[in-house]
Motif scaffolding. Structure first.
Motif, PDB file in Angstrom:
ATOM      1  N   ILE A   1       0.834  -1.202   0.000  1.00  0.00           N
ATOM      2  CA  ILE A   1       0.000   0.000   0.000  1.00  0.00           C
ATOM      3  C   ILE A   1       0.872   1.256   0.000  1.00  0.00           C
ATOM      4  CG2 ILE A   1      -1.663   1.292   1.430  1.00  0.00           C
ATOM      5  CD1 ILE A   1      -2.937  -1.499   1.978  1.00  0.00           C
TER       6      ILE A   1
ATOM      7  N   PHE B   1       3.726   1.528  -1.435  1.00  0.00           N
ATOM      8  CA  PHE B   1       4.182   1.727  -2.825  1.00  0.00           C
ATOM      9  C   PHE B   1       3.094   2.414  -3.668  1.00  0.00           C
ATOM     10  CE2 PHE B   1       7.193  -2.065  -2.211  1.00  0.00           C
ATOM     11  CZ  PHE B   1       8.254  -1.234  -1.904  1.00  0.00           C
ATOM     12  N   TYR B   2       1.832   2.047  -3.424  1.00  0.00           N
ATOM     13  CA  TYR B   2       0.718   2.705  -4.126  1.00  0.00           C
ATOM     14  C   TYR B   2       0.647   4.186  -3.747  1.00  0.00           C
ATOM     15  CZ  TYR B   2      -1.833  -1.381  -5.987  1.00  0.00           C
ATOM     16  OH  TYR B   2      -2.215  -2.477  -6.693  1.00  0.00           O
ATOM     17  N   ILE B   3       0.818   4.471  -2.457  1.00  0.00           N
ATOM     18  CA  ILE B   3       0.737   5.865  -2.001  1.00  0.00           C
ATOM     19  C   ILE B   3       1.856   6.679  -2.650  1.00  0.00           C
ATOM     20  CG2 ILE B   3       0.825   7.423   0.004  1.00  0.00           C
ATOM     21  CD1 ILE B   3      -0.118   5.020   1.739  1.00  0.00           C
TER      22      ILE B   3
ATOM     23  N   VAL C   1      -6.454   5.020  -2.552  1.00  0.00           N
ATOM     24  CA  VAL C   1      -5.217   4.377  -2.986  1.00  0.00           C
ATOM     25  C   VAL C   1      -5.518   3.251  -3.981  1.00  0.00           C
ATOM     26  CG1 VAL C   1      -3.332   2.929  -2.087  1.00  0.00           C
ATOM     27  CG2 VAL C   1      -3.950   5.036  -0.913  1.00  0.00           C
ATOM     28  N   PHE C   2      -6.722   2.695  -3.897  1.00  0.00           N
ATOM     29  CA  PHE C   2      -7.076   1.570  -4.769  1.00  0.00           C
ATOM     30  C   PHE C   2      -7.744   2.020  -6.073  1.00  0.00           C
ATOM     31  CE2 PHE C   2      -7.463  -0.156  -0.370  1.00  0.00           C
ATOM     32  CZ  PHE C   2      -6.294  -0.895  -0.406  1.00  0.00           C
TER      33      PHE C   2
ATOM     34  N   MET D   1       5.713  -9.016  -2.614  1.00  0.00           N
ATOM     35  CA  MET D   1       4.371  -8.509  -2.310  1.00  0.00           C
ATOM     36  C   MET D   1       3.454  -9.675  -1.945  1.00  0.00           C
ATOM     37  SD  MET D   1       4.074  -5.131  -3.050  1.00  0.00           S
ATOM     38  CE  MET D   1       2.967  -4.470  -4.263  1.00  0.00           C
TER      39      MET D   1
ATOM     40  N   HIS E   1       0.288 -10.034  -2.579  1.00  0.00           N
ATOM     41  CA  HIS E   1      -0.915 -10.154  -3.396  1.00  0.00           C
ATOM     42  C   HIS E   1      -0.563  -9.821  -4.845  1.00  0.00           C
ATOM     43  CE1 HIS E   1      -0.385  -5.897  -2.680  1.00  0.00           C
ATOM     44  NE2 HIS E   1      -0.922  -5.751  -3.867  1.00  0.00           N
TER      45      HIS E   1
ATOM     46  N   PHE F   1      -7.416  -6.441  -3.445  1.00  0.00           N
ATOM     47  CA  PHE F   1      -7.015  -5.959  -4.763  1.00  0.00           C
ATOM     48  C   PHE F   1      -7.767  -6.697  -5.858  1.00  0.00           C
ATOM     49  CE2 PHE F   1      -3.651  -4.906  -1.871  1.00  0.00           C
ATOM     50  CZ  PHE F   1      -3.229  -3.659  -2.276  1.00  0.00           C
TER      51      PHE F   1
END
Lengths: 116, 224
Positions: free
Chosen positions: A6, A8-10, B13-14, B95, B97, B132
């Motif tokens: 998460i 890394f997404y941010i 974020v998603f 990771m 997922h 996800f």
């Protein structure tokens, strides 16, 4: 355990926003993290320290976390109640026909940057 | 002048992943390839169940498997040797997922023109993969008897995103305090639409029911 992913997404989203706003240095990133989002704020900030310090844009920046409350809605008696305390069962009418209204968000609220 | 300026972002974020997933789903529809995202804990018997299922379906459908793990290619090799179908290994690079972008990269390595079904064996984990969207047409999961009948209560998101729950290792039921009716009830609390199929992948018992369900899913989706 998915906090690093998460982060890394941010970082990706903050870099994009920084580019769009002509920002070269970020002081802080403010997150809204829902109570039942399955994200653990302490792990998120730990992962942030490790990953953010590898980026020029984000080195030394703080990740601020606002935890937002989880609220469920009962379809039978049309009332809201706190999810964490009562779970799936409505505390007013004992119905199981309930669903989560908010509290699972993982959202970047804002970034704080030097004003120059 | 305030030394700090605040720039509002207000973005999930998603959001990007959800968008990527929706796009991938549309492309798969265009190509007529059904993507099943199969999730479970480590050791629940995903690979063994898949080998038995593929054995029953490979004459009716053109199938490929994508194995996602943090490391190693044991699962991809096992599937290929046991069934003869195409299987590729994806590494998630630590990771926990797969996201839609990683799924797309994996699909770029299979020949999508000549396929009806791709099964994505996600990383063994009941938490993160549920968060996800991979772009799959359907999410399914395997829960095994030794894990306990209370898992739908402990991992609510996983059970609410899956429309099919296979309960594996039914042969060891006498040795565990696993109540199948209770487990079904807990699953339906999370997802009233979820179907439950008890199987024993080792002996093959019940796997035919799962295979028939999957065949029907693929066929009716292609006709839509």
């Amino acid at each position: 355990m998915h906090e690093l992913g998460i982060v890394f997404y941010i970082i990706r989203d903050v870099k994009q926003a920084a580019g769009e706003n002509g920002v070269t240095k970020v002081n802080a990133v403010v997150m809204n993290i829902g109570e039942v989002s399955t994200v653990v704020p302490e792990y998120l900030t730990d992962c942030w320290r490790w990953a953010a310090d590898k980026e020029d844009l984000l080195r030394g920046s703080e990740l601020k976390v606002n935890v937002t409350p989880a609220v469920s809605w009962c379809e039978d008696c049309h009332q809201e109640y706190p999810t964490v305390q009562y779970g799936k069962t409505c505390p007013f009418c004992a119905s199981e026909h309930t669903f989560l209204r908010r509290g699972n968000e993982v959202e970047i609220k804002e970034i704080e940057v030097p004003n120059d | 002048m305030d030394p700090i300026k605040v720039i509002e972002i207000k973005k999930s974020v998603f959001a990007d992943n959800d968008q990527d997933a929706a796009l991938l789903r549309k492309e798969l529809k265009g190509k007529g390839v059904y993507l099943l995202n199969l999730m479970s804990s480590p050791g629940s018997g995903k690979t063994t169940t898949l080998i038995k299922t593929i054995g029953l379906l490979k004459d009716s459908l053109r199938i490929a498997v994508m194995e996602a793990d943090i490391d190693s290619d044991v699962d991809a090799v096992k599937i290929r040797e046991a069934t003869g179908i195409r299987s590729i290994q994806l590494h998630t690079g630590g990771m926990c997922h797969l996201d839609a972008e990683m799924t797309r990269q994996g699909l770029d390595n299979v020949d999508m023109e000549n396929l009806d079904l791709v099964i994505l064996e996600n990383v063994g984990n009941l938490v993160c993969p549920a968060e996800f969207d991979t772009g799959a047409v359907c999410n399914a999961m395997i829960l095994s008897v030794p894990e306990g009948d209370d898992k739908p209560l402990k991992y609510p998101l996983m059970f609410s995103v899956c429309d099919m729950v296979v309960i594996n290792k039914m042969d060891v039921l006498p040795y565990f305090d696993f109540d199948l009716d209770k487990c079904k009830k807990y699953i339906r609390l999370r997802n009233p639409k979820a179907q439950v199929i008890p199987v024993c992948a080792k002996t093959g018992e019940g796997v035919d029911v799962f295979a028939a369900w999957l065949l029907e899913q693929v066929k009716s989706w292609k006709q839509q």
